[in-house]
Scaffold this motif. Structure first.
Motif, mmCIF file in Angstrom:
data_model
loop_
_atom_site.group_PDB
_atom_site.id
_atom_site.type_symbol
_atom_site.label_atom_id
_atom_site.label_comp_id
_atom_site.label_asym_id
_atom_site.label_seq_id
_atom_site.Cartn_x
_atom_site.Cartn_y
_atom_site.Cartn_z
ATOM 1 N N ARG A 189 0.827 -1.222 0.000
ATOM 2 C CA ARG A 189 0.000 0.000 0.000
ATOM 3 C C ARG A 189 0.856 1.264 0.000
ATOM 4 N NH1 ARG A 189 -3.935 2.991 -1.243
ATOM 5 N NH2 ARG A 189 -5.050 4.125 0.364
ATOM 6 N N ALA A 190 1.906 1.310 0.798
ATOM 7 C CA ALA A 190 2.754 2.504 0.848
ATOM 8 C C ALA A 190 3.405 2.767 -0.514
ATOM 9 C CB ALA A 190 3.811 2.372 1.940
ATOM 10 N N MET A 191 3.834 1.724 -1.201
ATOM 11 C CA MET A 191 4.448 1.903 -2.521
ATOM 12 C C MET A 191 3.406 2.373 -3.530
ATOM 13 S SD MET A 191 7.510 1.714 -3.570
ATOM 14 C CE MET A 191 7.847 2.658 -5.027
ATOM 15 N N GLN A 192 2.195 1.888 -3.418
ATOM 16 C CA GLN A 192 1.118 2.351 -4.306
ATOM 17 C C GLN A 192 0.838 3.836 -4.088
ATOM 18 O OE1 GLN A 192 -2.110 -0.306 -3.416
ATOM 19 N NE2 GLN A 192 -1.125 -2.056 -4.367
ATOM 20 N N VAL A 193 0.814 4.255 -2.832
ATOM 21 C CA VAL A 193 0.594 5.669 -2.525
ATOM 22 C C VAL A 193 1.785 6.495 -3.007
ATOM 23 C CG1 VAL A 193 0.264 7.348 -0.654
ATOM 24 C CG2 VAL A 193 -0.979 5.177 -0.622
ATOM 25 N N TRP A 194 3.003 5.969 -2.834
ATOM 26 C CA TRP A 194 4.190 6.668 -3.322
ATOM 27 C C TRP A 194 4.076 6.888 -4.832
ATOM 28 C CZ3 TRP A 194 8.025 5.790 -6.890
ATOM 29 C CH2 TRP A 194 9.135 6.627 -6.824
ATOM 30 N N ALA A 195 3.697 5.858 -5.566
ATOM 31 C CA ALA A 195 3.558 5.984 -7.026
ATOM 32 C C ALA A 195 2.444 6.966 -7.395
ATOM 33 C CB ALA A 195 3.283 4.611 -7.640
ATOM 34 N N ALA A 196 1.356 6.939 -6.656
ATOM 35 C CA ALA A 196 0.240 7.854 -6.931
ATOM 36 C C ALA A 196 0.657 9.308 -6.704
ATOM 37 C CB ALA A 196 -0.963 7.502 -6.066
ATOM 38 N N GLN A 197 1.380 9.565 -5.616
ATOM 39 C CA GLN A 197 1.793 10.949 -5.365
ATOM 40 C C GLN A 197 2.761 11.419 -6.446
ATOM 41 O OE1 GLN A 197 4.979 12.243 -4.493
ATOM 42 N NE2 GLN A 197 5.880 10.200 -4.559
ATOM 43 N N LEU A 198 3.609 10.525 -6.922
ATOM 44 C CA LEU A 198 4.555 10.921 -7.956
ATOM 45 C C LEU A 198 3.824 11.247 -9.263
ATOM 46 C CD1 LEU A 198 7.597 11.349 -8.251
ATOM 47 C CD2 LEU A 198 7.730 9.040 -9.196
ATOM 48 N N ALA A 199 2.821 10.458 -9.590
ATOM 49 C CA ALA A 199 2.024 10.738 -10.794
ATOM 50 C C ALA A 199 1.327 12.098 -10.666
ATOM 51 C CB ALA A 199 1.003 9.621 -11.013
ATOM 52 N N LEU A 200 0.747 12.365 -9.511
ATOM 53 C CA LEU A 200 0.101 13.668 -9.296
ATOM 54 C C LEU A 200 1.122 14.794 -9.386
ATOM 55 C CD1 LEU A 200 -2.217 12.628 -6.343
ATOM 56 C CD2 LEU A 200 -3.001 13.484 -8.575
ATOM 57 N N ASN A 201 2.277 14.585 -8.801
ATOM 58 C CA ASN A 201 3.347 15.580 -8.855
ATOM 59 C C ASN A 201 3.715 15.887 -10.308
ATOM 60 O OD1 ASN A 201 6.153 16.494 -9.106
ATOM 61 N ND2 ASN A 201 6.285 16.195 -6.901
ATOM 62 N N PHE A 202 3.905 14.854 -11.100
ATOM 63 C CA PHE A 202 4.359 15.026 -12.469
ATOM 64 C C PHE A 202 3.287 15.625 -13.380
ATOM 65 C CE2 PHE A 202 7.857 11.528 -12.179
ATOM 66 C CZ PHE A 202 8.688 12.413 -11.494
ATOM 67 N N VAL A 203 2.019 15.461 -13.048
ATOM 68 C CA VAL A 203 0.957 15.995 -13.900
ATOM 69 C C VAL A 203 0.661 17.474 -13.602
ATOM 70 C CG1 VAL A 203 -1.112 15.406 -12.550
ATOM 71 C CG2 VAL A 203 -1.198 15.305 -15.017
ATOM 72 N N TRP A 204 1.071 17.953 -12.438
ATOM 73 C CA TRP A 204 0.733 19.333 -12.062
ATOM 74 C C TRP A 204 1.310 20.361 -13.034
ATOM 75 C CZ3 TRP A 204 3.403 23.753 -10.738
ATOM 76 C CH2 TRP A 204 2.613 24.797 -10.259
ATOM 77 N N SER A 205 2.587 20.290 -13.351
ATOM 78 C CA SER A 205 3.218 21.292 -14.223
ATOM 79 C C SER A 205 2.565 21.397 -15.595
ATOM 80 C CB SER A 205 4.717 21.025 -14.375
ATOM 81 O OG SER A 205 5.396 21.356 -13.189
ATOM 82 N N PRO A 206 2.306 20.292 -16.282
ATOM 83 C CA PRO A 206 1.617 20.432 -17.574
ATOM 84 C C PRO A 206 0.226 21.071 -17.437
ATOM 85 C CG PRO A 206 2.562 18.240 -17.375
ATOM 86 C CD PRO A 206 2.738 18.908 -16.045
ATOM 87 N N VAL A 207 -0.487 20.723 -16.385
ATOM 88 C CA VAL A 207 -1.818 21.299 -16.198
ATOM 89 C C VAL A 207 -1.710 22.801 -15.926
ATOM 90 C CG1 VAL A 207 -3.875 21.306 -14.708
ATOM 91 C CG2 VAL A 207 -2.902 19.139 -15.510
ATOM 92 N N MET A 208 -0.775 23.191 -15.103
ATOM 93 C CA MET A 208 -0.623 24.604 -14.734
ATOM 94 C C MET A 208 0.024 25.420 -15.857
ATOM 95 S SD MET A 208 -1.082 26.866 -12.367
ATOM 96 C CE MET A 208 -0.422 28.376 -11.668
#
Length: 147
Positions: free
Chosen positions: A69-88
């Motif tokens: 579960r912790a690794m899944q959350v780690w991967a999810a946060q990284l995906a959210l992190n990486f998508v922010w700049s293109p959206v903004m």
């Protein structure tokens, strides 16, 4: 140690690539910004340090439980992190970027809570990240409000 190198090079490298392909540009320069916005040079410095910390935390979690579960959350946060700049910065969607930052903050806090009892160092590595993302959220919200 090869795994650690892969994590660091992967996270930092993708972060730099996203930063280099989603530049602030004229659109961002023309936005009204609050008085507490840091100088533009501070962002790549802060993110490079944070990406190294994120990578080390992820590597530590991966070694212990690669599909937990912790690794899944780690991967999810990284995906959210990486998508922010293109959206903004590329799509110019300030409100959507704010929603992403809120979700990112929740994922970071969730990771910290999952890792606190298993790997205190991995959890601690995410504390400055949580603080920076909280600040980024305030900045994003202020820019949204002003524009």
């Amino acid at each position: 140690m090869l795994q650690l190198l892969v994590f660091v090079v992967g996270v930092v490298g993708i972060g730099w690539l996203i930063g280099a392909t989603n530049l602030l540009g004229e659109w961002y320069a023309a936005l009204a910004k609050p008085g507490f916005v840091p100088p533009n040079w501070a962002f790549p410095v802060a993110w490079t340090i944070l990406y190294i910390m994120i990578a080390v935390a992820g590597w530590r979690t991966f070694r212990r439980e690669p599909s937990g579960r912790a690794m899944q959350v780690w991967a999810a946060q990284l995906a959210l992190n990486f998508v922010w700049s293109p959206v903004m910065f590329t799509m110019h969607q300030i409100g959507a970027a704010l929603v992403i930052l809120i979700c990112l903050f929740v994922a970071i806090v969730t990771y910290i809570s999952l890792e606190t009892s298993r790997d205190r160092l991995a959890a601690a590595l995410f504390v400055p990240y949580a603080a920076w993302v909280a600040f980024a959220g305030l900045l994003n919200a202020a820019i949204w409000r002003l524009n």
